[in-house]
Design a protein around this motif. Structure first.
Motif, mmCIF file in Angstrom:
data_model
loop_
_atom_site.group_PDB
_atom_site.id
_atom_site.type_symbol
_atom_site.label_atom_id
_atom_site.label_comp_id
_atom_site.label_asym_id
_atom_site.label_seq_id
_atom_site.Cartn_x
_atom_site.Cartn_y
_atom_site.Cartn_z
ATOM 1 N N VAL A 42 0.796 -1.037 0.125
ATOM 2 C CA VAL A 42 -0.011 0.443 -0.204
ATOM 3 C C VAL A 42 1.142 1.562 0.007
ATOM 4 C CG1 VAL A 42 -1.599 1.243 0.755
ATOM 5 C CG2 VAL A 42 -2.148 -1.122 0.884
ATOM 6 N N ASN B 105 2.489 0.417 3.752
ATOM 7 C CA ASN B 105 2.569 0.553 4.712
ATOM 8 C C ASN B 105 4.080 -0.211 5.696
ATOM 9 O OD1 ASN B 105 2.450 -1.715 2.661
ATOM 10 N ND2 ASN B 105 1.356 -3.117 3.515
ATOM 11 N N GLU C 105 5.363 -3.665 7.909
ATOM 12 C CA GLU C 105 5.095 -4.791 8.512
ATOM 13 C C GLU C 105 6.458 -5.241 9.218
ATOM 14 O OE1 GLU C 105 3.646 -8.330 5.626
ATOM 15 O OE2 GLU C 105 1.884 -6.490 5.414
ATOM 16 N N THR D 230 2.665 -3.639 12.810
ATOM 17 C CA THR D 230 2.625 -3.041 11.262
ATOM 18 C C THR D 230 1.276 -2.018 11.468
ATOM 19 O OG1 THR D 230 2.046 -5.277 10.460
ATOM 20 C CG2 THR D 230 1.176 -3.634 9.342
ATOM 21 N N CYS E 16 -8.583 0.180 -2.002
ATOM 22 C CA CYS E 16 -7.960 -0.328 -0.872
ATOM 23 C C CYS E 16 -8.440 1.061 0.540
ATOM 24 C CB CYS E 16 -6.744 -0.255 -1.206
ATOM 25 S SG CYS E 16 -5.369 -0.430 0.820
ATOM 26 N N ALA E 17 -9.793 0.425 0.234
ATOM 27 C CA ALA E 17 -10.027 1.412 1.390
ATOM 28 C C ALA E 17 -9.820 1.578 3.194
ATOM 29 C CB ALA E 17 -11.341 1.389 1.406
ATOM 30 N N PRO E 18 -8.972 2.463 3.893
ATOM 31 C CA PRO E 18 -8.361 3.095 4.855
ATOM 32 C C PRO E 18 -8.914 1.647 6.412
ATOM 33 C CG PRO E 18 -8.983 4.931 3.886
ATOM 34 C CD PRO E 18 -9.526 3.878 2.892
ATOM 35 N N CYS E 19 -8.674 1.432 6.691
ATOM 36 C CA CYS E 19 -9.144 0.075 7.826
ATOM 37 C C CYS E 19 -9.518 1.606 8.662
ATOM 38 C CB CYS E 19 -7.586 -0.190 8.406
ATOM 39 S SG CYS E 19 -6.312 0.789 9.281
HETATM 40 N N1 THU Z 1 -2.673 -1.300 4.912
HETATM 41 C C1 THU Z 1 -2.657 -0.726 5.047
HETATM 42 O O1 THU Z 1 -1.130 0.279 4.852
HETATM 43 N N2 THU Z 1 -3.584 0.182 4.653
HETATM 44 C C2 THU Z 1 -5.050 -0.124 4.707
HETATM 45 O O2 THU Z 1 -5.541 0.993 4.015
HETATM 46 C C3 THU Z 1 -5.479 -1.364 4.339
HETATM 47 C C4 THU Z 1 -4.427 -2.463 5.125
HETATM 48 C C5 THU Z 1 -2.053 -3.104 5.369
HETATM 49 C C6 THU Z 1 -1.792 -3.627 6.739
HETATM 50 C C7 THU Z 1 -1.150 -4.593 6.686
HETATM 51 O O3 THU Z 1 0.672 -4.669 5.928
HETATM 52 C C8 THU Z 1 -1.543 -4.719 4.659
HETATM 53 O O4 THU Z 1 -1.955 -4.205 3.854
HETATM 54 C C9 THU Z 1 -2.650 -6.364 4.604
HETATM 55 O O5 THU Z 1 -3.216 -5.602 6.188
#
Ligand code: THU
Length: 139
Positions: A26, A42, A44, A51, A87-90
């Motif tokens: 991401v 991201n 990890e 992460t 890819c929507a933000p968590c």
């Molecule tokens: N992740 C992000 O960086 N942003 C998001 O919006 C969703 C998920 C990352 C976290 C992890 O390293 C990987 O995607 C899988 O969840």
């Protein structure tokens, strides 16, 4: 800075993603009110929970450099080598956005083909914030 240009910077940041466990890479590019852009990827960890998402990497870089006012963030992500969807933000990243951003802060999601844009308030309605700690009323 156009949405397209911001997304290009998010894509560049995505190339620096450290995702040896999920292989889900991401990138984010956060536009500050002064026109500066803060990128993030991201990062990890073998213990998993340390992460950090791309969006929070960008926010924490920006705030640590003195920026607290933001206009928009572009986000792009997906599995290595696969054509991904949006890819929507968590939820945790949405909460971090709500700490620093107005309800009309724009979250731009991209794929290789297209972009779409949301307001933060549409992604995180009825959010918890500083006002709640001081007894402010909110529905
Ligand atoms: N992740 C992000 O960086 N942003 C998001 O919006 C969703 C998920 C990352 C976290 C992890 O390293 C990987 O995607 C899988 O969840």
């Amino acid at each position: 800075m156009t949405d397209h240009e911001l997304m290009q910077l998010a894509e560049d940041a995505r190339a620096r993603s450290y995702a040896p466990y999920s292989h889900f890479c991401v990138g984010a590019a956060l536009l500050g009110a002064d026109g500066r852009v803060y990128t993030g990827c991201n990062i990890e960890n073998a213990a998993y929970s340390p992460t950090n998402c791309a969006e929070r990497t960008a926010f924490f870089k920006a705030v640590s450099e003195g920026e607290r006012h933001f206009v928009a963030i572009a986000v792009i992500g997906g599995k290595d080598g696969e054509k991904g969807g949006f890819c929507a933000p968590c939820g945790v990243c949405r909460q971090v956005m709500a700490e620093f951003c107005a309800p009309d802060f724009r979250v731009i999601l991209g794929t290789a083909e297209e972009h779409k844009s949301y307001t933060l308030s549409s992604l995180l309605p009825a959010s918890f914030g500083a006002d709640d700690l001081t007894g402010g009323e909110k529905a």
